[in-house]
Design a protein around this motif. Sequence first.
Motif, PDB file in Angstrom:
ATOM      1  N   GLN A 179      28.644   4.556  36.892  1.00 24.08           N
ATOM      2  CA  GLN A 179      29.287   4.846  35.616  1.00 24.08           C
ATOM      3  C   GLN A 179      28.531   5.903  34.803  1.00 24.08           C
ATOM      4  N   LEU A 180      27.564   6.526  35.412  1.00 18.69           N
ATOM      5  CA  LEU A 180      26.755   7.537  34.714  1.00 18.69           C
ATOM      6  C   LEU A 180      27.153   8.934  35.175  1.00 18.69           C
ATOM      7  N   ASP A 181      27.149   9.894  34.235  1.00 16.92           N
ATOM      8  CA  ASP A 181      27.510  11.265  34.601  1.00 16.92           C
ATOM      9  C   ASP A 181      26.309  12.215  34.571  1.00 16.92           C
ATOM     10  N   ASN A 182      25.117  11.673  34.331  1.00 14.30           N
ATOM     11  CA  ASN A 182      23.908  12.496  34.290  1.00 14.30           C
ATOM     12  C   ASN A 182      23.045  12.269  35.530  1.00 14.30           C
ATOM     13  N   VAL A 183      23.695  11.956  36.636  1.00 11.57           N
ATOM     14  CA  VAL A 183      23.006  11.517  37.854  1.00 11.57           C
ATOM     15  C   VAL A 183      23.341  12.415  39.034  1.00 11.57           C
ATOM     16  N   ILE A 184      22.347  12.596  39.922  1.00 11.27           N
ATOM     17  CA  ILE A 184      22.615  13.097  41.270  1.00 11.27           C
ATOM     18  C   ILE A 184      22.062  12.059  42.243  1.00 11.27           C
ATOM     19  N   ASN A 185      22.908  11.588  43.145  1.00  6.29           N
ATOM     20  CA  ASN A 185      22.480  10.669  44.197  1.00  6.29           C
ATOM     21  C   ASN A 185      22.331  11.447  45.503  1.00  6.29           C
ATOM     22  N   LYS A 220      24.194  20.389  30.299  1.00  2.00           N
ATOM     23  CA  LYS A 220      24.110  21.122  29.026  1.00  2.00           C
ATOM     24  C   LYS A 220      25.457  21.761  28.698  1.00  2.00           C
ATOM     25  N   THR A 221      26.096  22.336  29.702  1.00  2.00           N
ATOM     26  CA  THR A 221      27.405  22.965  29.487  1.00  2.00           C
ATOM     27  C   THR A 221      28.428  21.926  29.052  1.00  2.00           C
ATOM     28  N   TYR A 222      28.423  20.787  29.717  1.00  2.00           N
ATOM     29  CA  TYR A 222      29.355  19.697  29.386  1.00  2.00           C
ATOM     30  C   TYR A 222      29.135  19.218  27.957  1.00  2.00           C
ATOM     31  N   SER A 259      12.075  22.237  47.715  1.00  2.00           N
ATOM     32  CA  SER A 259      12.674  23.390  47.049  1.00  2.00           C
ATOM     33  C   SER A 259      14.172  23.212  46.861  1.00  2.00           C
ATOM     34  N   LEU A 260      14.844  22.688  47.886  1.00  2.00           N
ATOM     35  CA  LEU A 260      16.289  22.478  47.810  1.00  2.00           C
ATOM     36  C   LEU A 260      16.619  21.402  46.768  1.00  2.00           C
ATOM     37  N   LEU A 261      15.879  20.316  46.776  1.00  2.00           N
ATOM     38  CA  LEU A 261      16.082  19.259  45.787  1.00  2.00           C
ATOM     39  C   LEU A 261      15.890  19.785  44.369  1.00  2.00           C
ATOM     40  N   PHE A 262      14.860  20.593  44.184  1.00  2.00           N
ATOM     41  CA  PHE A 262      14.568  21.150  42.863  1.00  2.00           C
ATOM     42  C   PHE A 262      15.720  22.028  42.376  1.00  2.00           C
ATOM     43  N   ASP A 263      16.221  22.903  43.239  1.00  2.00           N
ATOM     44  CA  ASP A 263      17.321  23.794  42.843  1.00  2.00           C
ATOM     45  C   ASP A 263      18.569  23.000  42.453  1.00  2.00           C
ATOM     46  N   LEU A 264      18.876  21.960  43.200  1.00  2.00           N
ATOM     47  CA  LEU A 264      20.048  21.136  42.899  1.00  2.00           C
ATOM     48  C   LEU A 264      19.862  20.364  41.596  1.00  2.00           C
ATOM     49  N   CYS A 265      18.641  19.915  41.345  1.00  2.00           N
ATOM     50  CA  CYS A 265      18.343  19.213  40.093  1.00  2.00           C
ATOM     51  C   CYS A 265      18.458  20.157  38.898  1.00  2.00           C
ATOM     52  N   LYS A 266      17.971  21.368  39.076  1.00  2.00           N
ATOM     53  CA  LYS A 266      18.037  22.354  38.004  1.00  2.00           C
ATOM     54  C   LYS A 266      19.490  22.704  37.689  1.00  2.00           C
ATOM     55  N   ASN A 267      20.321  22.813  38.717  1.00  2.00           N
ATOM     56  CA  ASN A 267      21.744  23.080  38.496  1.00  2.00           C
ATOM     57  C   ASN A 267      22.411  21.941  37.731  1.00  2.00           C
ATOM     58  N   LYS A 268      21.961  20.717  37.973  1.00  2.00           N
ATOM     59  CA  LYS A 268      22.517  19.567  37.256  1.00  2.00           C
ATOM     60  C   LYS A 268      22.190  19.654  35.770  1.00  2.00           C
ATOM     61  N   ARG A 314       9.624  22.186  33.271  1.00  2.00           N
ATOM     62  CA  ARG A 314      10.258  21.545  32.100  1.00  2.00           C
ATOM     63  C   ARG A 314      11.775  21.437  32.256  1.00  2.00           C
ATOM     64  N   VAL A 315      12.187  21.124  33.466  1.00  2.00           N
ATOM     65  CA  VAL A 315      13.615  20.940  33.738  1.00  2.00           C
ATOM     66  C   VAL A 315      14.113  19.695  32.998  1.00  2.00           C
ATOM     67  N   GLY A 316      15.207  19.826  32.285  1.00  2.00           N
ATOM     68  CA  GLY A 316      15.786  18.700  31.567  1.00  2.00           C
ATOM     69  C   GLY A 316      15.178  18.411  30.211  1.00  2.00           C
ATOM     70  N   PHE A 317      14.116  19.119  29.852  1.00  2.00           N
ATOM     71  CA  PHE A 317      13.431  18.837  28.584  1.00  2.00           C
ATOM     72  C   PHE A 317      14.296  19.199  27.379  1.00  2.00           C
ATOM     73  N   SER A 318      15.258  20.093  27.590  1.00  2.00           N
ATOM     74  CA  SER A 318      16.163  20.445  26.489  1.00  2.00           C
ATOM     75  C   SER A 318      17.152  19.311  26.205  1.00  2.00           C
ATOM     76  N   ILE A 319      17.300  18.410  27.169  1.00  2.00           N
ATOM     77  CA  ILE A 319      18.193  17.256  27.012  1.00  2.00           C
ATOM     78  C   ILE A 319      17.413  16.025  26.603  1.00  2.00           C
ATOM     79  N   CYS A 320      16.272  15.818  27.247  1.00  2.00           N
ATOM     80  CA  CYS A 320      15.402  14.670  26.969  1.00  2.00           C
ATOM     81  C   CYS A 320      13.968  15.131  27.166  1.00  2.00           C
TER      82      CYS A 320
END
Length: 244
Positions: free
Chosen positions: A144-150, A231-233, A217-226, A52-58
Motif C-alpha cells: 500500500q506504499l508508493d514510495n517503495v522499490i521492491n 519528487k515529481t509526483y 551501481s545499478l541499484l543506486f541508479d534505480l533508487c535515484k530515479n525513484k 544524499r539521495v532522498g534527503f530532499s524528501i526525508c
Amino acid sequence: MENYIYNYLAASNLEEIKTPQSKGLIFTLSRDFGTNIKNCATELVEKLNKERVGFSICKKKWALIDSVILSNISKELKIGYDALNQFVPIEHKSIFDQILHGLDFNRSQLDDNLHKAIQTVIYSYFERGNVVFLGRGAAYFTNQLDNVINFKIKSSDENRIHRYAEKNKVNYHYAKEVVRRKAKRRNDFLSYISKGKHQSYDFVLNRDIMDDETLTSLLFDLCKNKEIQCKTYSEVNQLKNKNM
C-alpha cells in the motif's frame, strides 16, 4: 533503541495494525540464500548517504535493516517494552527469536500475534523512512506504499553453491547441502510472512551476470530515479491542490 520504534509501538493499535504514514524512500532487497549481496547492500547505503539521495524528501540518514538489526530490536522490546506480552505470548517468545534469525520453525505452533509483532517492527522503519531492507520479508508489507522499490536479486542454484563454497572454503557437496537446507528455511519463513500471497517485484535482477560493483551501481541508479519520480509526483499534487 531509537525513539521512533517506541513511539510507533505506543501509538499502534496492535489489534488492527494500519498501514504506516511512510516517509522518505523504502527499498527492499529480496534474494535466495547464497546470492551473497550483503556487501552490495552495505555499499548501496553508503552511496545513498554520500550522494544524499532522498534527503530532499526525508533528511534522515540511510540505514540498512537486516536480520541482526531486527533480532537485536526484538530482544530490546522484550526487556524494555512490557506491552510486547500483549501480542507475543510468553510461550512463543523463543520462537519469535528464531523467526527473526530465519531459523526453522513449526508453522502449526505459530499464531497471528507473532506475525503482528514482526509487522509492527517493520512498519516502524517504514515510518522512519530512508531505509534499505535486506530480506526479512519486508517486501510483503509494502503493497500500500508508493514510495517503495521492491527488488528481487536472482541467482542460479549452481552459482549460489559455488559462491558459498568459495566464501566458506568448503567442498561443493557440503556447500550444496547447506544451500539447500538454508534456502528451505528462508522459504518457510517467507511463506509464513506472506500468508500464502504471491509477491511481485518492481525489478528482478540477475546476480549471475553482475559483480558487486555492477549490481551496486545499478541499484543506486534505480533508487535515484525513484527519488525523482517521488519528487515529481509530490510537486504535481501540490500544484493540483493549489489550483483547486
